[in-house]
Design an enzyme around this catalytic site. Structure first.
Site, PDB file in Angstrom:
ATOM      1  N   ASP A  36     -10.039   2.483   2.829  1.00  0.00           N
ATOM      2  CA  ASP A  36     -10.171   1.705   4.070  1.00  0.00           C
ATOM      3  C   ASP A  36     -10.964   2.462   5.142  1.00  0.00           C
ATOM      4  O   ASP A  36     -11.824   1.898   5.809  1.00  0.00           O
ATOM      5  CB  ASP A  36      -8.788   1.352   4.629  1.00  0.00           C
ATOM      6  CG  ASP A  36      -8.102   0.246   3.838  1.00  0.00           C
ATOM      7  OD1 ASP A  36      -8.818  -0.591   3.247  1.00  0.00           O
ATOM      8  OD2 ASP A  36      -6.863   0.223   3.805  1.00  0.00           O
ATOM      9  N   LYS A  56       0.812  -1.230   0.000  1.00  0.00           N
ATOM     10  CA  LYS A  56       0.000   0.000   0.000  1.00  0.00           C
ATOM     11  C   LYS A  56       0.845   1.281   0.000  1.00  0.00           C
ATOM     12  O   LYS A  56       0.458   2.278  -0.599  1.00  0.00           O
ATOM     13  CB  LYS A  56      -0.964   0.013   1.194  1.00  0.00           C
ATOM     14  CG  LYS A  56      -2.075  -1.035   1.090  1.00  0.00           C
ATOM     15  CD  LYS A  56      -3.053  -0.897   2.238  1.00  0.00           C
ATOM     16  CE  LYS A  56      -4.015  -2.077   2.273  1.00  0.00           C
ATOM     17  NZ  LYS A  56      -5.011  -1.943   3.363  1.00  0.00           N
TER      18      LYS A  56
END
Ligand code: ATR
Length: 265
Positions: free
Chosen positions: A102, A66
């Site tokens: 997220d 990420k």
């Protein structure tokens, strides 16, 4: 032509994302294909470049890439910027957009579980790694009464809180002795089958304890339940973050509830 998407990670074999996005595509009649791609640990950027060159339209990115996805993006959303990490990429004509869904996924799942907004709630976030960092700004946007980050290594919590100009408090576990409405476990303790050193006093009346991990009952959730809290694992967050990515790519919002129910069953 069928549009292609993929999730990149290492490992990736057990990812539920292909199943989730296939369900969203069926539900919304989108002509797309979504696969899981194992990127070599030293070859993430190359894997992404190849996929985009082959006509890929977008990607999800999971552990451990990420941060690399964040660096690779040529344009970032505010959430990706704050998180220092991207879990969603859009391949555009003139570059790569990086987003981080997220936090929005967590907020959507928490809001559904609580059946009311997060505004004016007291929120405790446990952990100060990437998982915690990714959700701070989206949680703050909900206007909580309080957002406290507690971490074993206090300095890491302080570093995460610092950019938020006093709106986020940081402390160690031993300083926690007041009740919260929502307690979110973003530590890696559950992965190791461990319990963060937490006082049961953090669970206020009717508190929701939320573990970002999913798939099994964790020591944190068992502890919270034993002290009267409602509990939830991170499966809903997984599906909600996927829905946010799907919306970014396709402009259509899928219904997440039946997909969460199917994964549970
Ligand atoms: P991630 O990107 O998944 O958040 P990370 O950056 O390695 O992973 O961060 C792991 C987090 O879990 C940290 O907050 C870590 O605490 P420290 O910063 O003090 O190391 C926390 N953590 C891991 N195991 C833990 C345990 N048994 N109890 C409490 N916290 C734990």
């Amino acid at each position: 032509m069928t549009d292609r998407y993929a999730v990149f990670g290492h490992p990736i074999a057990h990812s539920k994302s292909p199943q989730i996005h296939a369900a969203f595509a069926r539900q919304t009649a989108q002509d797309m294909r979504y696969e899981a791609i194992l990127a070599p640990l030293d070859g993430f950027a190359e894997s992404i470049a190849r996929f985009a060159a082959e006509g890929g339209r977008g990607a999800n990115v999971t552990v451990p890439f990420k941060e690399e996805a964040f660096r690779l993006a040529t344009r970032l959303t505010a959430h990706a910027e704050r998180a220092g990490a991207a879990n969603t990429l859009v391949f555009e004509a003139d570059g790569v957009l990086g987003d981080n869904t997220d936090g929005a996924g967590l907020v959507a799942d928490l809001t559904r579980k609580l059946q009311r907004p997060l505004s004016a709630r007291r929120i405790l976030l446990l952990g100060a790694g990437g998982a915690a960092r990714g959700v701070i700004a989206p949680l703050l946007e909900q206007g909580p009464a309080e957002l406290v980050i507690a971490n074993r290594t206090v300095s890491r919590a302080q570093r995460l809180a610092e950019p938020f100009d006093g709106r986020v408090k940081a402390c160690g576990f031993d300083a926690l002795d007041t009740p919260f409405d929502v307690v979110i476990n973003a530590t890696a303790a559950s992965l190791a089958g461990e319990l963060p050193p937490l006082s049961p006093q953090v669970f206020g009346a009717g508190a929701l304890a939320y573990d970002m991990m999913y798939g099994r009952d964790t020591p944190f959730l068992a502890f919270a339940r034993a002290h009267g809290a409602d509990t939830a694992d991170g499966l809903g967050m997984l599906v909600e973050q996927a829905a946010e990515a799907f919306f970014l790519w396709r402009g259509v919002r899928p219904d997440t509830a039946p997909v969460i129910a199917a994964l549970r069953a």
